[in-house]
Design a protein around this motif. Structure first.
Motif, PDB file in Angstrom:
ATOM      1  N   ASN A  74       0.859  -1.176   0.000  1.00  0.00           N
ATOM      2  CA  ASN A  74       0.000   0.000   0.000  1.00  0.00           C
ATOM      3  C   ASN A  74       0.901   1.233   0.000  1.00  0.00           C
ATOM      4  OD1 ASN A  74      -1.764   2.168   0.739  1.00  0.00           O
ATOM      5  ND2 ASN A  74      -3.237   0.616   1.396  1.00  0.00           N
ATOM      6  N   GLU A  75       0.991   1.866  -1.156  1.00  0.00           N
ATOM      7  CA  GLU A  75       1.886   3.007  -1.308  1.00  0.00           C
ATOM      8  C   GLU A  75       1.567   4.124  -0.325  1.00  0.00           C
ATOM      9  OE1 GLU A  75       4.474   3.086  -3.079  1.00  0.00           O
ATOM     10  OE2 GLU A  75       4.271   1.512  -4.584  1.00  0.00           O
ATOM     11  N   LYS A  76       0.295   4.294  -0.019  1.00  0.00           N
ATOM     12  CA  LYS A  76      -0.094   5.374   0.901  1.00  0.00           C
ATOM     13  C   LYS A  76       0.442   5.103   2.300  1.00  0.00           C
ATOM     14  CE  LYS A  76      -4.288   6.805  -1.569  1.00  0.00           C
ATOM     15  NZ  LYS A  76      -4.140   5.875  -2.705  1.00  0.00           N
ATOM     16  N   ILE A  77       0.369   3.828   2.743  1.00  0.00           N
ATOM     17  CA  ILE A  77       0.883   3.472   4.067  1.00  0.00           C
ATOM     18  C   ILE A  77       2.391   3.661   4.121  1.00  0.00           C
ATOM     19  CG2 ILE A  77       1.199   1.593   5.713  1.00  0.00           C
ATOM     20  CD1 ILE A  77      -1.605   2.733   5.681  1.00  0.00           C
ATOM     21  N   ILE A  78       3.078   3.239   3.066  1.00  0.00           N
ATOM     22  CA  ILE A  78       4.530   3.417   3.012  1.00  0.00           C
ATOM     23  C   ILE A  78       4.882   4.900   3.081  1.00  0.00           C
ATOM     24  CG2 ILE A  78       6.608   3.019   1.647  1.00  0.00           C
ATOM     25  CD1 ILE A  78       5.308   0.475   2.760  1.00  0.00           C
ATOM     26  N   GLN A  79       4.114   5.712   2.372  1.00  0.00           N
ATOM     27  CA  GLN A  79       4.349   7.154   2.367  1.00  0.00           C
ATOM     28  C   GLN A  79       4.186   7.739   3.769  1.00  0.00           C
ATOM     29  OE1 GLN A  79       1.615   9.325  -0.123  1.00  0.00           O
ATOM     30  NE2 GLN A  79       2.768  11.235  -0.007  1.00  0.00           N
ATOM     31  N   VAL A  80       3.135   7.320   4.469  1.00  0.00           N
ATOM     32  CA  VAL A  80       2.886   7.805   5.829  1.00  0.00           C
ATOM     33  C   VAL A  80       4.017   7.387   6.758  1.00  0.00           C
ATOM     34  CG1 VAL A  80       1.378   7.622   7.838  1.00  0.00           C
ATOM     35  CG2 VAL A  80       0.383   7.893   5.555  1.00  0.00           C
ATOM     36  N   MET A  81       4.423   6.104   6.681  1.00  0.00           N
ATOM     37  CA  MET A  81       5.502   5.606   7.542  1.00  0.00           C
ATOM     38  C   MET A  81       6.811   6.339   7.276  1.00  0.00           C
ATOM     39  SD  MET A  81       4.852   1.490   7.561  1.00  0.00           S
ATOM     40  CE  MET A  81       3.614   0.748   8.625  1.00  0.00           C
ATOM     41  N   ASP A  82       7.104   6.560   5.995  1.00  0.00           N
ATOM     42  CA  ASP A  82       8.343   7.264   5.647  1.00  0.00           C
ATOM     43  C   ASP A  82       8.326   8.692   6.177  1.00  0.00           C
ATOM     44  OD1 ASP A  82       9.312   5.040   4.376  1.00  0.00           O
ATOM     45  OD2 ASP A  82       8.840   5.730   2.347  1.00  0.00           O
ATOM     46  N   TYR A  83       7.160   9.337   6.082  1.00  0.00           N
ATOM     47  CA  TYR A  83       7.060  10.712   6.578  1.00  0.00           C
ATOM     48  C   TYR A  83       7.263  10.752   8.096  1.00  0.00           C
ATOM     49  CZ  TYR A  83       5.332  15.387   7.509  1.00  0.00           C
ATOM     50  OH  TYR A  83       5.240  16.695   7.932  1.00  0.00           O
ATOM     51  N   ILE A  84       6.640   9.823   8.796  1.00  0.00           N
ATOM     52  CA  ILE A  84       6.777   9.781  10.261  1.00  0.00           C
ATOM     53  C   ILE A  84       8.230   9.555  10.648  1.00  0.00           C
ATOM     54  CG2 ILE A  84       6.227   8.403  12.313  1.00  0.00           C
ATOM     55  CD1 ILE A  84       3.411   8.002  11.102  1.00  0.00           C
ATOM     56  N   THR A  85       8.899   8.629   9.988  1.00  0.00           N
ATOM     57  CA  THR A  85      10.300   8.333  10.289  1.00  0.00           C
ATOM     58  C   THR A  85      11.186   9.554  10.050  1.00  0.00           C
ATOM     59  OG1 THR A  85      10.003   5.999   9.716  1.00  0.00           O
ATOM     60  CG2 THR A  85      12.251   6.848   9.702  1.00  0.00           C
ATOM     61  N   ALA A  86      10.931  10.260   8.962  1.00  0.00           N
ATOM     62  CA  ALA A  86      11.750  11.419   8.615  1.00  0.00           C
ATOM     63  C   ALA A  86      11.512  12.605   9.542  1.00  0.00           C
ATOM     64  CB  ALA A  86      11.481  11.823   7.170  1.00  0.00           C
ATOM     65  N   HIS A  87      10.356  12.666  10.193  1.00  0.00           N
ATOM     66  CA  HIS A  87      10.000  13.821  11.026  1.00  0.00           C
ATOM     67  C   HIS A  87       9.708  13.389  12.470  1.00  0.00           C
ATOM     68  CE1 HIS A  87       9.148  15.024   6.861  1.00  0.00           C
ATOM     69  NE2 HIS A  87       9.451  16.244   7.251  1.00  0.00           N
ATOM     70  N   LEU A  88      10.336  12.305  12.909  1.00  0.00           N
ATOM     71  CA  LEU A  88      10.011  11.729  14.215  1.00  0.00           C
ATOM     72  C   LEU A  88      10.276  12.683  15.372  1.00  0.00           C
ATOM     73  CD1 LEU A  88       8.940   9.023  15.321  1.00  0.00           C
ATOM     74  CD2 LEU A  88      11.309   8.289  15.617  1.00  0.00           C
ATOM     75  N   THR A  89      11.281  13.521  15.256  1.00  0.00           N
ATOM     76  CA  THR A  89      11.617  14.428  16.354  1.00  0.00           C
ATOM     77  C   THR A  89      10.802  15.715  16.329  1.00  0.00           C
ATOM     78  OG1 THR A  89      13.400  15.441  15.068  1.00  0.00           O
ATOM     79  CG2 THR A  89      13.976  13.534  16.436  1.00  0.00           C
ATOM     80  N   GLU A  90       9.955  15.864  15.323  1.00  0.00           N
ATOM     81  CA  GLU A  90       9.136  17.067  15.197  1.00  0.00           C
ATOM     82  C   GLU A  90       7.729  16.823  15.758  1.00  0.00           C
ATOM     83  OE1 GLU A  90       9.188  18.143  11.064  1.00  0.00           O
ATOM     84  OE2 GLU A  90      11.342  17.750  10.884  1.00  0.00           O
ATOM     85  N   LYS A  91       6.940  17.888  15.809  1.00  0.00           N
ATOM     86  CA  LYS A  91       5.558  17.741  16.233  1.00  0.00           C
ATOM     87  C   LYS A  91       4.761  17.086  15.110  1.00  0.00           C
ATOM     88  CE  LYS A  91       1.533  20.265  17.947  1.00  0.00           C
ATOM     89  NZ  LYS A  91       0.962  21.586  18.316  1.00  0.00           N
ATOM     90  N   LEU A  92       4.178  15.940  15.403  1.00  0.00           N
ATOM     91  CA  LEU A  92       3.417  15.193  14.393  1.00  0.00           C
ATOM     92  C   LEU A  92       1.952  15.112  14.817  1.00  0.00           C
ATOM     93  CD1 LEU A  92       5.924  12.260  13.742  1.00  0.00           C
ATOM     94  CD2 LEU A  92       5.280  14.034  12.107  1.00  0.00           C
TER      95      LEU A  92
END
Length: 279
Positions: free
Chosen positions: A171-189
């Motif tokens: 599921n490309e959308k799930i991969i996209q969400v996971m990648d975004y979270i990983t890249a911005h983990l130290t930020e406010k999400l």
């Protein structure tokens, strides 16, 4: 809901499991690296939003923290050898000048070896046979052959002499969400900010993520932050530094999340044990 599972307080632990049942394992993750040598059965492995169909003697490599589950179909015998590997076990190889980390950094988590007289395959066969030897002698033999197997597997990865299994579906959308979270983990999400970044509606993204991974987005973020925190604590970082370096805005929030997840205070992070679980 995905749960933290597995049991490891030794340097590494080996299992040989053979059963016969149709079963969808719950989504889960481990705080240690795991290698599964798949021997037989009808199994599809779901890993971080991507699905892979296994063939006999495939090697499934799951780095610490990755959400995954096997889906067992039909009534065929499901046989596998599972290795739980602690950071100290992995570090042993690096200290001796032969790092095995490349095995956990491959383009695909499913490694497919040629079933011929190659070192990886022949060692896998001997590892399987080692379970016929009982007692202390058997335990020593299994450890020795698994070490040999890991060495040959690392060499095959380094020399590009092993195949990688591409996803059956993802599921490309799930991969996209996971990648975004990983890249911005130290930020406010937040759900709205993630949804905007991924060009999805908040309601849709929440429903889709929970359906595909078994976790809410908030649970996934907290899980990833706690995993990072645990590694930093093991490196000797100060707890207040760890808290903010992992994206928590308040120490009290970090403390409550850690206590809920591990049932002990963060200062005792090195004493964490997980419940026994093999999949």
């Amino acid at each position: 809901m995905a749960e933290k599972t597995g049991y490891l307080h030794e340097k590494f632990r080996l299992f040989h499991v053979c059963d016969k049942k149709a079963w969808t394992c719950p989504y889960h993750y481990h705080d240690f690296d795991k290698i599964t040598l798949f021997l037989q059965g009808h199994v599809t492995y779901d890993i971080e939003g991507t699905s892979y169909v296994l063939q006999p003697f495939d090697v499934v490599v799951i780095p610490a923290g990755q959400i995954h589950r096997p889906v067992i179909a039909g009534d065929a015998v499901y046989e596998r050898i599972i290795a739980y590997l602690s950071p100290s076990f992995i570090d042993t190889f690096a200290r001796r000048g032969f790092p095995v980390l490349p095995v956990f950094q491959t383009p695909s988590p499913i490694l497919r070896q040629h079933q011929e007289a190659g070192s990886v395959y022949s060692t896998a066969c001997r590892l399987r046979q080692a379970w016929m030897v009982s007692g202390t002698a058997g335990d020593i033999l299994k450890e020795a052959i698994f070490t040999e197997f890991l060495i040959y597997l690392t060499q095959a990865v380094n020399e590009k002499k092993i195949g990688y299994v591409h996803q059956n579906k993802k599921n490309e959308k799930i991969i996209q969400v996971m990648d975004y979270i990983t890249a911005h983990l130290t930020e406010k999400l937040t759900i709205p900010s993630i949804a905007r970044a991924c060009f999805l509606s908040p309601d849709y993204i929440m429903h889709l993520f929970k359906e595909e991974t078994g976790l809410s987005i908030g649970q996934y973020i907290t899980t990833k932050r706690l995993q990072k925190a645990r590694h930093l604590i093991e490196e000797g970082r100060a707890l207040t530094t760890v808290c903010y370096d992992c994206g928590f805005t308040h120490y009290s929030t970090f403390y409550r999340a850690w206590k809920k997840q591990y049932a002990i205070a963060p200062k005792h992070g090195n004493q964490i044990l997980d419940s026994d679980f093999t999949e």
